[in-house]
Design an enzyme around this catalytic site. Structure first.
Site, PDB file in Angstrom:
ATOM      1  CG  ASN A  66      -7.174   4.996  -0.407  1.00 32.80           C
ATOM      2  OD1 ASN A  66      -6.051   5.438  -0.187  1.00 32.80           O
ATOM      3  ND2 ASN A  66      -8.064   4.792   0.554  1.00 32.80           N
TER       4      ASN A  66
ATOM      5  CE1 TYR B  72      -3.360  -2.577   5.795  1.00 29.03           C
ATOM      6  CE2 TYR B  72      -3.293  -0.226   5.261  1.00 29.03           C
ATOM      7  CZ  TYR B  72      -3.339  -1.559   4.857  1.00 29.03           C
ATOM      8  OH  TYR B  72      -3.354  -1.869   3.512  1.00 29.03           O
TER       9      TYR B  72
ATOM     10  CB  THR C 297      -0.907  -0.021   1.256  1.00 28.41           C
ATOM     11  OG1 THR C 297      -1.418   1.284   1.486  1.00 28.41           O
ATOM     12  CG2 THR C 297      -0.145  -0.416   2.509  1.00 28.41           C
ATOM     13  CG  ASP C 298      -1.302   4.929  -0.790  1.00 25.73           C
ATOM     14  OD1 ASP C 298      -1.791   4.213   0.112  1.00 25.73           O
ATOM     15  OD2 ASP C 298      -1.969   5.798  -1.379  1.00 25.73           O
ATOM     16  CD  GLU C 299      -3.454   3.416   4.164  1.00 19.62           C
ATOM     17  OE1 GLU C 299      -3.424   3.482   5.397  1.00 19.62           O
ATOM     18  OE2 GLU C 299      -4.486   3.163   3.512  1.00 19.62           O
TER      19      GLU C 299
ATOM     20  CB  SER D  48       1.236  -4.561  10.255  1.00 15.79           C
ATOM     21  OG  SER D  48       0.119  -4.210   9.454  1.00 15.79           O
ATOM     22  CE  LYS D  49      -0.026  -4.592   3.040  1.00 22.68           C
ATOM     23  NZ  LYS D  49      -0.406  -5.926   2.491  1.00 22.68           N
TER      24      LYS D  49
HETATM   25  P1  NAD Z   1      -9.734  -7.245   2.319  1.00 21.80           P
HETATM   26  O1  NAD Z   1      -9.726  -6.922   3.769  1.00 21.80           O
HETATM   27  O2  NAD Z   1     -10.956  -6.952   1.508  1.00 21.80           O
HETATM   28  O3  NAD Z   1      -9.398  -8.792   2.107  1.00 21.80           O
HETATM   29  C1  NAD Z   1      -8.392  -9.444   2.835  1.00 21.80           C
HETATM   30  C2  NAD Z   1      -8.560 -10.943   2.616  1.00 21.80           C
HETATM   31  O4  NAD Z   1      -7.485 -11.614   3.315  1.00 21.80           O
HETATM   32  C3  NAD Z   1      -9.874 -11.519   3.162  1.00 21.80           C
HETATM   33  O5  NAD Z   1     -10.454 -12.395   2.217  1.00 21.80           O
HETATM   34  C4  NAD Z   1      -9.431 -12.263   4.417  1.00 21.80           C
HETATM   35  O6  NAD Z   1     -10.272 -13.392   4.720  1.00 21.80           O
HETATM   36  C5  NAD Z   1      -8.027 -12.709   4.036  1.00 21.80           C
HETATM   37  N1  NAD Z   1      -7.177 -12.965   5.206  1.00 21.80           N
HETATM   38  C6  NAD Z   1      -7.004 -12.158   6.281  1.00 21.80           C
HETATM   39  N2  NAD Z   1      -6.171 -12.760   7.168  1.00 21.80           N
HETATM   40  C7  NAD Z   1      -5.803 -13.941   6.629  1.00 21.80           C
HETATM   41  C8  NAD Z   1      -4.958 -14.994   7.049  1.00 21.80           C
HETATM   42  N3  NAD Z   1      -4.308 -14.948   8.241  1.00 21.80           N
HETATM   43  N4  NAD Z   1      -4.790 -16.061   6.239  1.00 21.80           N
HETATM   44  C9  NAD Z   1      -5.438 -16.133   5.041  1.00 21.80           C
HETATM   45  N5  NAD Z   1      -6.271 -15.179   4.603  1.00 21.80           N
HETATM   46  C10 NAD Z   1      -6.452 -14.088   5.385  1.00 21.80           C
HETATM   47  O7  NAD Z   1      -8.459  -6.484   1.724  1.00 21.80           O
HETATM   48  P2  NAD Z   1      -8.268  -5.786   0.293  1.00 21.80           P
HETATM   49  O8  NAD Z   1      -8.788  -4.403   0.374  1.00 21.80           O
HETATM   50  O9  NAD Z   1      -8.723  -6.716  -0.767  1.00 21.80           O
HETATM   51  O10 NAD Z   1      -6.675  -5.677   0.256  1.00 21.80           O
HETATM   52  C11 NAD Z   1      -5.887  -6.748  -0.264  1.00 21.80           C
HETATM   53  C12 NAD Z   1      -4.416  -6.374  -0.152  1.00 21.80           C
HETATM   54  O11 NAD Z   1      -4.169  -5.163  -0.875  1.00 21.80           O
HETATM   55  C13 NAD Z   1      -3.974  -6.105   1.295  1.00 21.80           C
HETATM   56  O12 NAD Z   1      -2.691  -6.655   1.441  1.00 21.80           O
HETATM   57  C14 NAD Z   1      -3.930  -4.591   1.394  1.00 21.80           C
HETATM   58  O13 NAD Z   1      -2.959  -4.180   2.314  1.00 21.80           O
HETATM   59  C15 NAD Z   1      -3.549  -4.209  -0.024  1.00 21.80           C
HETATM   60  N6  NAD Z   1      -4.025  -2.886  -0.489  1.00 21.80           N
HETATM   61  C16 NAD Z   1      -5.341  -2.531  -0.348  1.00 21.80           C
HETATM   62  C17 NAD Z   1      -5.763  -1.296  -0.856  1.00 21.80           C
HETATM   63  C18 NAD Z   1      -7.218  -0.891  -0.766  1.00 21.80           C
HETATM   64  O14 NAD Z   1      -7.547   0.249  -1.135  1.00 21.80           O
HETATM   65  N7  NAD Z   1      -8.126  -1.746  -0.337  1.00 21.80           N
HETATM   66  C19 NAD Z   1      -4.854  -0.439  -1.488  1.00 21.80           C
HETATM   67  C20 NAD Z   1      -3.523  -0.853  -1.615  1.00 21.80           C
HETATM   68  C21 NAD Z   1      -3.118  -2.083  -1.116  1.00 21.80           C
HETATM   69  P1  TYD Z   2     -10.660   3.991   4.239  1.00 16.54           P
HETATM   70  O1  TYD Z   2     -11.595   3.552   3.189  1.00 16.54           O
HETATM   71  O2  TYD Z   2     -10.740   3.387   5.603  1.00 16.54           O
HETATM   72  O3  TYD Z   2      -9.178   3.830   3.628  1.00 16.54           O
HETATM   73  P2  TYD Z   2      -7.749   4.348   4.228  1.00 16.54           P
HETATM   74  O4  TYD Z   2      -7.922   4.817   5.605  1.00 16.54           O
HETATM   75  O5  TYD Z   2      -6.935   3.100   4.144  1.00 16.54           O
HETATM   76  O6  TYD Z   2      -7.303   5.417   3.279  1.00 16.54           O
HETATM   77  O7  TYD Z   2     -10.807   5.562   4.418  1.00 16.54           O
HETATM   78  C1  TYD Z   2     -10.580   6.449   3.327  1.00 16.54           C
HETATM   79  C2  TYD Z   2     -10.640   7.854   3.896  1.00 16.54           C
HETATM   80  O8  TYD Z   2     -11.978   8.112   4.334  1.00 16.54           O
HETATM   81  C3  TYD Z   2      -9.755   8.047   5.105  1.00 16.54           C
HETATM   82  O9  TYD Z   2      -9.215   9.373   5.058  1.00 16.54           O
HETATM   83  C4  TYD Z   2     -10.706   7.925   6.283  1.00 16.54           C
HETATM   84  C5  TYD Z   2     -12.015   8.453   5.737  1.00 16.54           C
HETATM   85  N1  TYD Z   2     -13.244   7.837   6.276  1.00 16.54           N
HETATM   86  C6  TYD Z   2     -14.277   8.667   6.747  1.00 16.54           C
HETATM   87  O10 TYD Z   2     -14.188   9.907   6.720  1.00 16.54           O
HETATM   88  N2  TYD Z   2     -15.391   8.074   7.235  1.00 16.54           N
HETATM   89  C7  TYD Z   2     -15.538   6.716   7.298  1.00 16.54           C
HETATM   90  O11 TYD Z   2     -16.590   6.232   7.787  1.00 16.54           O
HETATM   91  C8  TYD Z   2     -14.475   5.892   6.802  1.00 16.54           C
HETATM   92  C9  TYD Z   2     -14.582   4.390   6.848  1.00 16.54           C
HETATM   93  C10 TYD Z   2     -13.354   6.499   6.294  1.00 16.54           C
END
Ligand code: NAD
Ligand code: TYD
Length: 351
Positions: A185, A156, A130-132, A159-160
């Site tokens: 995101n 979070y 992630t960018d975070e 840990s990433k």
């Molecule tokens: P998500 O929370 O929707 O899905 C996570 C999945 O991992 C779930 O299916 C969960 O059951 C599984 N999981 C969790 N713990 C596990 C374990 N111990 N063993 C096996 N499976 C397990 O997450 P997402 O939004 O699809 O993100 C996927 C990846 O992309 C993550 O690594 C996240 O850090 C990264 N990422 C997400 C975003 C975003 O905007 N959502 C952006 C950049 C990177």
């Molecule tokens: P989120 O979807 O949790 O992604 P991330 O925190 O990983 O960027 O949140 C996106 C942005 O929206 C973040 O700045 C937090 C804000 N946010 C709210 O303002 N209200 C909400 O209920 C949630 C879930 C997020």
């Protein structure tokens, strides 16, 4: 035929990725997912057992299970999505984040190292991050690049970041062929409705309050999930081993702009007078340690692999709002908790 281990693909991005990768059809895909609260087998149910996708319910921290899977399937690619992914949950308790994101990644890296040590071939461990991990930008700062220093601010992102460092160390010390992808995101179908965009869409449908943290002027760089998945496929096909790629949509928006865009779309879709859903917006207490701005400069990925985002937020957001409307039964099963039973219905009692 190539065999890929895909972790966490019952979640949002992994489910979208498996769909695209299965359609390409040139690999056997084995999904390993623990089905935590964020995992929903329904997201990929129509793909499982249909040709080239197999599902295994299990924990990436289970070293015995992971090495059995490597021995059985002789994977040549790992695409590692599995993670605890929600910042707010990490603030409430970091334990599961350290366990899955850090320990689980180490288990996978070691299984890949041991399996690939004895086997020649074009192996690759693609770590989805992630960018975070780069922390927060000031308004005048340029977007993050592959050279940006690590400055994670939440449990979070810490840990990433730790997981990214493990990937780097396994690469450096053991020569494990790996790529790290740091993406901004994502939005799109099948996102768990605790994240900003699906939460706001579903709340607006139901006339519930729309909780905007603080002043709502925090900025995120939004990328359609399919564009992220296409970037990952490009890395798998032609990425430089050892590289980090930053991925983003060059689409910076404040949270309040996103929420206003959603309420406009919802009102239009539901035939409500303009401004109806905007009345649901509530500014609530800010997230502790809230990162103010993320933005990514994906020039290296564009230059090296010819990747470009195909979706623009302005045209994709109405489509995404409509997807959540047409799939509100899916969302309702999540909100009611019924999705948890889906595994039992399909496969019998959980182990
Ligand atoms: P998500 O929370 O929707 O899905 C996570 C999945 O991992 C779930 O299916 C969960 O059951 C599984 N999981 C969790 N713990 C596990 C374990 N111990 N063993 C096996 N499976 C397990 O997450 P997402 O939004 O699809 O993100 C996927 C990846 O992309 C993550 O690594 C996240 O850090 C990264 N990422 C997400 C975003 C975003 O905007 N959502 C952006 C950049 C990177
Ligand atoms: P989120 O979807 O949790 O992604 P991330 O925190 O990983 O960027 O949140 C996106 C942005 O929206 C973040 O700045 C937090 C804000 N946010 C709210 O303002 N209200 C909400 O209920 C949630 C879930 C997020």
């Amino acid at each position: 035929m190539s065999a890929w281990l895909i972790t966490g693909a019952a979640g949002f991005i992994g489910a979208n990725f498996v769909r695209l990768a299965a359609a390409e059809g040139n690999a056997r895909l084995v999904v390993l997912d623990a089905l935590t609260y964020a995992g929903n087998l329904e997201n990929i149910s129509e793909l499982i057992g249909n040709g080239n996708v197999e599902f295994c319910r299990g924990d990436i921290c289970d070293a015995g299970l992971v090495s059995e899977l490597f021995a059985k399937h002789r994977f040549d690619r790992v695409v590692h999505f599995a993670a605890e992914s929600h910042v707010d949950r990490s603030i409430l308790g970091a334990g599961p984040f350290i366990r899955t994101n850090v320990e689980g990644t180490a288990v996978l890296l070691d299984a890949a190292r041991l399996s690939w040590r004895d086997r020649a071939g074009a192996h690759l461990f693609l770590h989805v991050s992630t960018d975070e991990v780069f922390g927060s930008l000031a308004p005048e700062d340029p977007p993050f690049t592959e050279q940006s220093p690590y400055r994670p601010n939440s449990p979070y992102s810490a840990s990433k970041a730790a997981a990214d460092h493990l990937v780097r160390a396994w690469q450096h010390t053991y020569g494990l062929p790996a790529i790290i992808s740091n993406c901004s995101n994502n939005y799109g179908p099948w996102q768990f409705p605790e994240k900003l965009i699906p939460l706001m869409i579903l709340n607006a449908f139901d006339g519930r309050e729309l909780p905007v943290y603080g002043d709502g002027l925090q900025v995120r760089d939004w990328l359609h999930v399919e564009d992220h998945c296409r970037a990952l496929l490009a890395m798998l096909a032609g990425g430089r081993v050892g590289a980090t790629y930053v991925v983003g949509g060059a689409c910076e928006r404040t949270n309040i702009d996103i929420v206003r865009g959603i309420v406009r779309e919802v009102d239009q879709l539901r035939g409500r007078p303009p401004g109806t859903s905007a009345k649901l917006i509530r500014h609530v207490a800010d997230r502790p340690g809230h990162d103010r701005r993320y933005a990514m400069n994906a020039a290296a990925l564009q230059r090296e692999l010819g990747w470009r985002p195909l979706h623009s937020l302005d045209t994709a957001l109405p489509v995404v709002v409509r997807w959540y409307w047409e799939n509100r039964a899916w969302a309702e099963r999540i909100r009611s908790g019924a999705y948890i039973d889906y595994y039992e219905q399909q496969y019998g009692a959980r182990a």
